[in-house]
Design a protein around this motif. Sequence first.
Motif, PDB file in Angstrom:
ATOM      1  N   UNK A 125      -0.659   0.351  -3.747  1.00  0.00           N
ATOM      2  CA  UNK A 125      -1.699   1.221  -3.190  1.00  0.00           C
ATOM      3  C   UNK A 125      -2.780   1.461  -4.226  1.00  0.00           C
ATOM      4  N   UNK A 126      -2.358   1.796  -5.443  1.00  0.00           N
ATOM      5  CA  UNK A 126      -3.352   2.072  -6.476  1.00  0.00           C
ATOM      6  C   UNK A 126      -2.743   1.971  -7.865  1.00  0.00           C
ATOM      7  N   UNK A 127      -3.619   1.776  -8.838  1.00  0.00           N
ATOM      8  CA  UNK A 127      -3.266   2.043 -10.229  1.00  0.00           C
ATOM      9  C   UNK A 127      -3.614   3.502 -10.451  1.00  0.00           C
ATOM     10  N   UNK A 183      -6.690   1.348   4.054  1.00  0.00           N
ATOM     11  CA  UNK A 183      -5.921   1.616   2.835  1.00  0.00           C
ATOM     12  C   UNK A 183      -6.230   0.594   1.750  1.00  0.00           C
ATOM     13  N   UNK A 184      -6.542  -0.646   2.144  1.00  0.00           N
ATOM     14  CA  UNK A 184      -6.789  -1.650   1.110  1.00  0.00           C
ATOM     15  C   UNK A 184      -8.253  -2.080   1.060  1.00  0.00           C
ATOM     16  N   UNK A 228     -13.228  -2.066  -1.859  1.00  0.00           N
ATOM     17  CA  UNK A 228     -14.653  -2.251  -2.146  1.00  0.00           C
ATOM     18  C   UNK A 228     -15.496  -1.443  -1.171  1.00  0.00           C
ATOM     19  N   UNK A 269     -12.908  -2.864 -10.398  1.00  0.00           N
ATOM     20  CA  UNK A 269     -13.294  -2.595 -11.777  1.00  0.00           C
ATOM     21  C   UNK A 269     -14.764  -2.899 -11.950  1.00  0.00           C
ATOM     22  N   UNK A 313     -12.488   4.276  -9.437  1.00  0.00           N
ATOM     23  CA  UNK A 313     -11.086   4.609  -9.749  1.00  0.00           C
ATOM     24  C   UNK A 313     -10.446   5.429  -8.631  1.00  0.00           C
ATOM     25  N   UNK A 317      -9.083   3.036  -5.737  1.00  0.00           N
ATOM     26  CA  UNK A 317      -7.698   3.071  -6.222  1.00  0.00           C
ATOM     27  C   UNK A 317      -7.520   2.333  -7.543  1.00  0.00           C
ATOM     28  N   UNK A 318      -8.568   2.312  -8.349  1.00  0.00           N
ATOM     29  CA  UNK A 318      -8.548   1.635  -9.644  1.00  0.00           C
ATOM     30  C   UNK A 318      -8.293   0.145  -9.503  1.00  0.00           C
ATOM     31  N   UNK A 319      -8.431  -0.376  -8.276  1.00  0.00           N
ATOM     32  CA  UNK A 319      -8.294  -1.821  -8.112  1.00  0.00           C
ATOM     33  C   UNK A 319      -9.667  -2.488  -8.139  1.00  0.00           C
ATOM     34  N   UNK A 376       0.807  -1.233   0.000  1.00  0.00           N
ATOM     35  CA  UNK A 376       0.000   0.000   0.000  1.00  0.00           C
ATOM     36  C   UNK A 376       0.834   1.275   0.000  1.00  0.00           C
ATOM     37  N   UNK A 427     -20.173  -8.468 -10.563  1.00  0.00           N
ATOM     38  CA  UNK A 427     -19.625  -7.580  -9.526  1.00  0.00           C
ATOM     39  C   UNK A 427     -20.314  -6.221  -9.558  1.00  0.00           C
ATOM     40  N   UNK A 470       1.315   9.937   1.290  1.00  0.00           N
ATOM     41  CA  UNK A 470       0.472   8.740   1.328  1.00  0.00           C
ATOM     42  C   UNK A 470       1.245   7.517   0.849  1.00  0.00           C
ATOM     43  N   UNK A 517      -0.821  -6.181  -8.156  1.00  0.00           N
ATOM     44  CA  UNK A 517      -2.104  -5.553  -7.816  1.00  0.00           C
ATOM     45  C   UNK A 517      -2.391  -5.695  -6.329  1.00  0.00           C
ATOM     46  N   UNK A 550     -11.609  10.958  -0.840  1.00  0.00           N
ATOM     47  CA  UNK A 550     -10.365  10.205  -1.022  1.00  0.00           C
ATOM     48  C   UNK A 550      -9.308  10.674  -0.018  1.00  0.00           C
ATOM     49  N   UNK A 551      -9.197  12.003   0.100  1.00  0.00           N
ATOM     50  CA  UNK A 551      -8.202  12.543   1.033  1.00  0.00           C
ATOM     51  C   UNK A 551      -8.566  12.200   2.475  1.00  0.00           C
ATOM     52  N   UNK A 555     -15.964   0.992 -16.389  1.00  0.00           N
ATOM     53  CA  UNK A 555     -14.529   1.142 -16.631  1.00  0.00           C
ATOM     54  C   UNK A 555     -14.103   0.297 -17.837  1.00  0.00           C
ATOM     55  N   UNK A 597      -7.224  -6.395 -13.941  1.00  0.00           N
ATOM     56  CA  UNK A 597      -7.958  -5.298 -13.323  1.00  0.00           C
ATOM     57  C   UNK A 597      -9.237  -5.771 -12.633  1.00  0.00           C
ATOM     58  N   UNK A 649      -5.213   1.118   9.530  1.00  0.00           N
ATOM     59  CA  UNK A 649      -4.458   0.763   8.331  1.00  0.00           C
ATOM     60  C   UNK A 649      -5.245  -0.079   7.345  1.00  0.00           C
ATOM     61  N   UNK A 658      -7.559   8.704   3.081  1.00  0.00           N
ATOM     62  CA  UNK A 658      -6.101   8.622   3.209  1.00  0.00           C
ATOM     63  C   UNK A 658      -5.654   9.061   4.596  1.00  0.00           C
TER      64      UNK A 658
END
Lengths: 587, 269
Positions: free
Chosen positions: A341-343, B132-133, B136, B220, B212, B216-218, A269, B62, A356, A337, B116-117, B224, A533, B129, B120
């Motif tokens: 942290x991100x794409x 951060x991941x 979803x 989809x 996105x 974090x664009x993870x 991350x 999804x 960050x 992936x 988003x900020x 997209x 993705x 923590x 973060x």
Amino acid sequence: MKHRIFSIGLAALILFPTVSMLGGCGKASEIVLRVYNWEEYIDEGGEGTFIYDELHELDEDGEPVLENGKHVHIESDIVDDAYKAWYAREMGKELSPEGPRVLDDFCLWYERTHGQKIRVEYSTFGTNEDMYNEIKLGNEYDLLCPSDYMIMKLAAEGRLEKYDDGRDENGDPDGSYNFFDPEVPENYYVRNVSPFIAEKFENNAGLEISNDEAGHPILWKDYAAGYMWGTTGFVYNPEAKDAQGEPVDVEGLLEELGWKVFTDNTFRNKITAKDNVRDTYFAGLGLRYQDDLLALRDELSANAITQEEYTRSITEIFNATDDETITEVEPVLRDIKKNIHSFETDTGKSDMVKGTIWLNYAWSGDAVYALDLAESGETEDGEEEEAMLLNYYVPKAGTNLWFDGWVMPKGVSARGTKEAAEAFVNFLSMPQNAMRNSYYIGYTSVISGEEQEMLGYADYLYGEEEGTEDTMEYDLSYFFGGEASILADIEQATCRQLYAQFPTPDVISHCAVMDYFKKDESERINELWSRIKAETLDAWAIIVIVVAVLAIALSVVFVKFGDKIDLFRAKPKKGYRLIKQEDPNRL
Amino acid sequence: MKLPRFSRKTLCIPYAVFLVFFVVLPMLVIFFYAFTDENLHPSFGAFIKFFSDPTKLSTIVYSLVIALITTILCLLIAYPVAYILARSKMKKKFIILMLFVLPMWINFVLRVNAIRELFNLLASLKGMGWLASANYFKTVFGMVYDFLPFMILPLYTTMLKIDNSLYEASADLGASAATTFFRVTVPLSMPGIMSGVTMVFLPSMTNYVVSDMLGNAKVTIIGKFISDYFGNDWHMGSMIALVLLVVVFLSTWLSGGFKSEENVRGTSL
């Protein structure tokens, strides 16, 4: 009837914006040059330009001061008074302090030198693919600025026109204008372009050369004139601290792990990848084949293989798209992936400055921008932040070398704008203008200058005076073609802006250019990217869900319309007829 | 001067022209690209590839699930709010309603960026923590935040229109508060629920700005994919868009979105 006409008029009014966009009008005496470039990829005047920032911040002795407060005084014809004199001579007017736009200066210059009014219709794109779609849709532009692989793709599809080479169809000189003739004084591009870039453009940077329909090889140099170039690498925070407040040795880890930082647990991350398949696939290849790449590097340094053999080998590795490679790289990309942290495409810079993330996979020009931003202590939106120093690192195992160049789509000759398009490229290739653009956008110009003018620029930005401590000779001979070096701060030379903007010979000799994906490759890679993705469910899960959805849908249909659809009603016995039921609402 | 008089037919011409150029034609273009190959010959290539690719089908699933969760959460939050606002005798309830709707006046991208900020910032705190991941979670959060006003407004307007005498009658006949709620309020607010659900469910399947930026664009979702494929394969992009169109059509039809005006009262915004 009158009303109908009025209504149609009204309809036309609604459509008017669309129609007028399609039309485009210009006065007959005025040439219109349509330039299609990346966003923020040319000096747009005002704050942040070389002229605004550097030529007007003089200390009490009248000497230019750099943003970091460093005083410089370098005898070079590219800065201060000499610059102003040059500007007045070329544009025919005094340099205005607010920093004029390069595009306006071009129009001024063109009118003075060619005696004809010109207007530049300038528009921008965000990705090579967006640009490609526009071209494919038939939008007419006179100049485009795609990246290396897109130049190859456009050229291979026959969508580009060659630069004038002063030859007729049979290849014999016919005395017409030759863009590549260094004897012609207006040919600023060919006279100023770096020999390093020129060589790369002559042999397509070592990539496979295909032939056009007539059987002639498709060479970049025929179709493209370079604009900017660079590498990809990592912007990192050398003073990163983990959750416990312990310092993390990011630099040491980068040195040790190379591409493998993407999957290293320390950076969970805390690292970003690019949200496009080309760059991230490249990183995946670097990660998967790092050992092979490092072995090749050792062989090169032991002189067991030549530079050419080495470059050919790593180019091959970084351009592998066969099924076997994809199978090998896919799990690696999955791990990436999981760990990153991100794409991202443009949030990386600000995430880096905000702390960050610790590591941002970045293009060298963006890296310079991020480094400058962090150093100035401002965010992208101009808020005050604590100033911090960021560094740039290029993996030892090799990285991507890329170019952006100006090309002319088919049809410029027919429109009669080819001369202006070539003049535009030449104008941007004057060292003074190359410097302005490079300063504004942070990327590295392909221009070195006939008299190594750009060395003066590098020296102006990053040079130190003789006798300063912690300095070293920074050798840039490969780029300038001949003895060329500046005295630079060790930090600058090993991990900061200078290192990012003007890569060392060592970085350059360990770089590979990435080809465009041919049709079937492109399909395979896209499928790979979508698998990475998105999540893929097991086949049985999909079947169960689809069946469930269908069942629900059917039952809803049945409940709603069961009594109206013959299909759901019992078949009448023999001898009876089905009678349509009356609508109960009518009763 | 006599004002010109228009018949209904002539007044319709501008709209008809608009619809043809900006609705019908683009749809036809999508349809055309979905069923052609790169030489523009008719082809079922994209169709077959789409339905034989588990990744794309999974992404549809999804997206449906994300949209469903978003819709349910929005409904759970919005219903009490709308109910309280509509039924209470508060003098300044307009202000409370405004507070919920106000964020819509600020640019959507700005709001998502702000969240988003915030995330973060939260993730950098001790013990947070995991945030951060939690891509979803963040995506769904962003969608709920973004689409909540679209759920509240139709619910509020429908509930306002419920005749107060119905509640009185219900109480007169001895129904408890719960019975009144389930047998009077809920059925009568059904049109509002339906229009709220449509307005939340459909955009949250495609709003990939949220996934996105916050995911974090993870994460989809199908929107997209459409955008990605339009980068280099219009035929597949069009096919996905077409499939989505069918899904949207089906869900609208099943939820009664095409019913004529007489049954749906005061639900459109």
